[in-house]
Motif scaffolding. Sequence first.
Motif, PDB file in Angstrom:
ATOM      1  N   ARG A   1       0.833  -1.213   0.000  1.00  7.19           N
ATOM      2  CA  ARG A   1       0.000   0.000   0.000  1.00  7.19           C
ATOM      3  C   ARG A   1       0.862   1.256   0.000  1.00  7.19           C
ATOM      4  NH1 ARG A   1      -4.780   1.203   4.450  1.00  7.19           N
ATOM      5  NH2 ARG A   1      -5.465   3.211   3.601  1.00  7.19           N
ATOM      6  N   LEU A   2       1.946   1.227   0.770  1.00  7.04           N
ATOM      7  CA  LEU A   2       2.853   2.374   0.841  1.00  7.04           C
ATOM      8  C   LEU A   2       3.429   2.713  -0.534  1.00  7.04           C
ATOM      9  CD1 LEU A   2       4.480   4.422   2.624  1.00  7.04           C
ATOM     10  CD2 LEU A   2       6.219   2.630   2.856  1.00  7.04           C
TER      11      LEU A   2
ATOM     12  N   GLN B   1       2.040   1.999  -3.360  1.00  2.00           N
ATOM     13  CA  GLN B   1       0.933   2.175  -4.312  1.00  2.00           C
ATOM     14  C   GLN B   1       0.761   1.002  -5.278  1.00  2.00           C
ATOM     15  OE1 GLN B   1       1.966   6.029  -6.002  1.00  2.00           O
ATOM     16  NE2 GLN B   1       0.755   7.116  -4.451  1.00  2.00           N
ATOM     17  N   LEU B   2       0.884  -0.207  -4.754  1.00  4.65           N
ATOM     18  CA  LEU B   2       0.580  -1.383  -5.557  1.00  4.65           C
ATOM     19  C   LEU B   2      -0.937  -1.582  -5.601  1.00  4.65           C
ATOM     20  CD1 LEU B   2       3.275  -3.947  -4.313  1.00  4.65           C
ATOM     21  CD2 LEU B   2       3.426  -2.336  -6.216  1.00  4.65           C
ATOM     22  N   THR B   3      -1.400  -2.349  -6.538  1.00  2.00           N
ATOM     23  CA  THR B   3      -2.833  -2.626  -6.632  1.00  2.00           C
ATOM     24  C   THR B   3      -3.261  -3.500  -5.450  1.00  2.00           C
ATOM     25  OG1 THR B   3      -2.558  -4.653  -7.919  1.00  2.00           O
ATOM     26  CG2 THR B   3      -2.651  -2.574  -9.145  1.00  2.00           C
ATOM     27  N   ILE B   4      -4.550  -3.554  -5.183  1.00  2.52           N
ATOM     28  CA  ILE B   4      -5.059  -4.358  -4.077  1.00  2.52           C
ATOM     29  C   ILE B   4      -4.749  -5.837  -4.307  1.00  2.52           C
ATOM     30  CG2 ILE B   4      -7.352  -4.544  -5.117  1.00  2.52           C
ATOM     31  CD1 ILE B   4      -6.563  -4.388  -1.339  1.00  2.52           C
ATOM     32  N   ALA B   5      -4.808  -6.280  -5.561  1.00  2.00           N
ATOM     33  CA  ALA B   5      -4.500  -7.680  -5.880  1.00  2.00           C
ATOM     34  C   ALA B   5      -3.038  -8.001  -5.578  1.00  2.00           C
ATOM     35  CB  ALA B   5      -4.811  -7.960  -7.350  1.00  2.00           C
ATOM     36  N   GLN B   6      -2.144  -7.059  -5.871  1.00  2.21           N
ATOM     37  CA  GLN B   6      -0.723  -7.258  -5.592  1.00  2.21           C
ATOM     38  C   GLN B   6      -0.446  -7.238  -4.089  1.00  2.21           C
ATOM     39  OE1 GLN B   6       0.775  -4.019  -8.024  1.00  2.21           O
ATOM     40  NE2 GLN B   6       1.444  -5.438  -9.628  1.00  2.21           N
ATOM     41  N   ARG B   7      -1.149  -6.357  -3.353  1.00  5.28           N
ATOM     42  CA  ARG B   7      -0.972  -6.292  -1.904  1.00  5.28           C
ATOM     43  C   ARG B   7      -1.408  -7.600  -1.238  1.00  5.28           C
ATOM     44  NH1 ARG B   7      -4.332  -1.123  -0.525  1.00  5.28           N
ATOM     45  NH2 ARG B   7      -4.230  -0.342  -2.651  1.00  5.28           N
ATOM     46  N   ILE B   8      -2.543  -8.114  -1.664  1.00  3.31           N
ATOM     47  CA  ILE B   8      -3.038  -9.376  -1.116  1.00  3.31           C
ATOM     48  C   ILE B   8      -2.057 -10.504  -1.416  1.00  3.31           C
ATOM     49  CG2 ILE B   8      -4.840 -11.130  -1.379  1.00  3.31           C
ATOM     50  CD1 ILE B   8      -6.812  -8.781  -1.800  1.00  3.31           C
ATOM     51  N   CYS B   9      -1.539 -10.500  -2.631  1.00  4.99           N
ATOM     52  CA  CYS B   9      -0.559 -11.509  -3.035  1.00  4.99           C
ATOM     53  C   CYS B   9       0.666 -11.478  -2.133  1.00  4.99           C
ATOM     54  CB  CYS B   9      -0.149 -11.292  -4.490  1.00  4.99           C
ATOM     55  SG  CYS B   9       1.366 -12.148  -4.963  1.00  4.99           S
TER      56      CYS B   9
END
Length: 289
Positions: A222-223, A225-233
């Motif tokens: 998140r810091l 600015q990755l996508t939500i899908a990438q953060r979850i991954c």
Amino acid sequence: MQANFFTNILLPVALGVLMLGMGLGLILADFQRITRYPKAVLIGLVNQIIILPIVGFIIVSLLPLRPEIAVGLMIVAICPSGPSSNVLTYLAKGDVALSVTLTAFSSIITIFTIPFLASFILQHFMGESAAISLPIGSTMAQIFLIIVLPLVMGMTIRHYFPLLAKSLEPITNRLAVIFLAVIICLLILREWQRLPLFIAQTGLAVIILNTIASLIGFFSGRLFQLTIAQRICIAIEVGIQSGTLAIAITAGLLKNPDLAIPAIVYSLWMYVSAFIAVYYGRKKAALVK
């Protein structure tokens, strides 16, 4: 459990079969994604290879753990992400392509990092004689044989015989799960009398390590600015460790099943936290629709 058929043969075979199955699902393009998503891959690998061991070291240094428990938990922290993280990322609506890339790269990188870090961990928590019991050269060679070689074999089969690879992949995954279940059951049966004590000693440290690692993975994405899908991954990749490899190192290479207890406890708990991530990811995906 002394050095025997289970720790010297069955466990490496189980891990080899698991990595073969992973290789059957990989193509060269999976390794080329680092040029397409350099920021996401870098953040994921830094979390996995650097941040997670540091967090683990802080936790085991602050908590009143027995040396064997501290070493066992640190071995978990320095292992790569587990292949099951790819399936869990898919279920959580995360970035599966990124997950596969991170798992593959972390599996290869840790061949070189695990022997040195494990030697330091053993010396720090259990003394010089324990560190000597883990020869770096042979350890690196053994990890290569049970991690990279089956991975490359799987990729080779996938490249030249794609239909065969497609039919073999589910079979190898089932075999690996069966082997691992047998090994974990045997270790639990051997330590049945002391298992409640080990869980009491390890449980809090396992939960803290897994929770902090997953949160750092998510919020670092998140810091940057990755996508939500990438953060979850990334959260799943950092939280789901290769418990199989951790058990292979502790019960197999080091021939000390006491060190394997944290890996067993972690292997059970990490799926609890992973399904929380799955629930969160699917809820987010539903809101987007």
